[in-house]
Design a protein around this motif. Sequence first.
Motif, PDB file in Angstrom:
ATOM      1  N   LEU A   1       0.834  -1.202   0.000  1.00  0.00           N
ATOM      2  CA  LEU A   1       0.000   0.000   0.000  1.00  0.00           C
ATOM      3  C   LEU A   1       0.871   1.256   0.000  1.00  0.00           C
ATOM      4  O   LEU A   1       0.647   2.187  -0.778  1.00  0.00           O
ATOM      5  N   LEU A   2       1.901   1.279   0.844  1.00  0.00           N
ATOM      6  CA  LEU A   2       2.811   2.424   0.890  1.00  0.00           C
ATOM      7  C   LEU A   2       3.558   2.606  -0.428  1.00  0.00           C
ATOM      8  O   LEU A   2       3.705   3.723  -0.924  1.00  0.00           O
ATOM      9  N   ALA A   3       4.027   1.494  -0.995  1.00  0.00           N
ATOM     10  CA  ALA A   3       4.758   1.571  -2.260  1.00  0.00           C
ATOM     11  C   ALA A   3       3.858   2.084  -3.381  1.00  0.00           C
ATOM     12  O   ALA A   3       4.282   2.909  -4.199  1.00  0.00           O
ATOM     13  N   LYS A   4       2.617   1.636  -3.409  1.00  0.00           N
ATOM     14  CA  LYS A   4       1.681   2.068  -4.456  1.00  0.00           C
ATOM     15  C   LYS A   4       1.348   3.545  -4.310  1.00  0.00           C
ATOM     16  O   LYS A   4       1.420   4.308  -5.270  1.00  0.00           O
TER      17      LYS A   4
ATOM     18  N   GLY B   1       4.701   5.800  -4.628  1.00  0.00           N
ATOM     19  CA  GLY B   1       5.502   5.673  -5.838  1.00  0.00           C
ATOM     20  C   GLY B   1       6.970   5.424  -5.536  1.00  0.00           C
ATOM     21  O   GLY B   1       7.797   5.347  -6.441  1.00  0.00           O
ATOM     22  N   ALA B   2       7.304   5.288  -4.267  1.00  0.00           N
ATOM     23  CA  ALA B   2       8.698   5.063  -3.867  1.00  0.00           C
ATOM     24  C   ALA B   2       9.109   3.619  -4.116  1.00  0.00           C
ATOM     25  O   ALA B   2       8.285   2.709  -4.065  1.00  0.00           O
TER      26      ALA B   2
ATOM     27  N   GLY C   1      19.239  -5.423  -1.056  1.00  0.00           N
ATOM     28  CA  GLY C   1      18.993  -5.986  -2.377  1.00  0.00           C
ATOM     29  C   GLY C   1      18.674  -4.888  -3.378  1.00  0.00           C
ATOM     30  O   GLY C   1      18.754  -3.694  -3.071  1.00  0.00           O
ATOM     31  N   GLN C   2      18.299  -5.303  -4.567  1.00  0.00           N
ATOM     32  CA  GLN C   2      17.929  -4.362  -5.621  1.00  0.00           C
ATOM     33  C   GLN C   2      16.539  -3.780  -5.329  1.00  0.00           C
ATOM     34  O   GLN C   2      15.633  -4.502  -4.914  1.00  0.00           O
ATOM     35  N   PRO C   3      16.355  -2.481  -5.555  1.00  0.00           N
ATOM     36  CA  PRO C   3      15.059  -1.849  -5.287  1.00  0.00           C
ATOM     37  C   PRO C   3      13.940  -2.447  -6.143  1.00  0.00           C
ATOM     38  O   PRO C   3      14.154  -2.846  -7.286  1.00  0.00           O
ATOM     39  N   LEU C   4      12.752  -2.502  -5.564  1.00  0.00           N
ATOM     40  CA  LEU C   4      11.549  -2.958  -6.259  1.00  0.00           C
ATOM     41  C   LEU C   4      10.574  -1.801  -6.361  1.00  0.00           C
ATOM     42  O   LEU C   4      10.466  -0.990  -5.444  1.00  0.00           O
ATOM     43  N   ARG C   5       9.870  -1.737  -7.466  1.00  0.00           N
ATOM     44  CA  ARG C   5       8.856  -0.708  -7.656  1.00  0.00           C
ATOM     45  C   ARG C   5       7.495  -1.386  -7.820  1.00  0.00           C
ATOM     46  O   ARG C   5       7.391  -2.405  -8.489  1.00  0.00           O
TER      47      ARG C   5
END
Length: 109
Positions: A16-19, A22-23, A54-58
Amino acid sequence: RSPDRNLQILHSGIALLAKRSGAQVVPSIIVGSFEAWPRERKFPRRHPVRVVYGQPLRYERGESYDSFCERLETALRNLARSSGAEHLLSEASEPVEGTGPAADTLQAP
């Protein structure tokens, strides 16, 4: 904070926070923190602690919260394996069949 050092089931709040923001989400694990300060101890003790990133996820457009949490959990598990921290993984932390990693309840051991 883990009660038993193992990776816990992820909840959908991170998706929810990522959506909404947009971070990107950077998968990370902290190795040695349980040994340094287990939940039952009042104060920490000296023990090496390291953080592995790790590698960032979007969050992808149209992606479900469960799908994002599954990708994040996979990234965390791979990170633990590749950094020699397999001890953070256990059968108890595996998702129960029929429930997503974003389930709001923890499974019984």
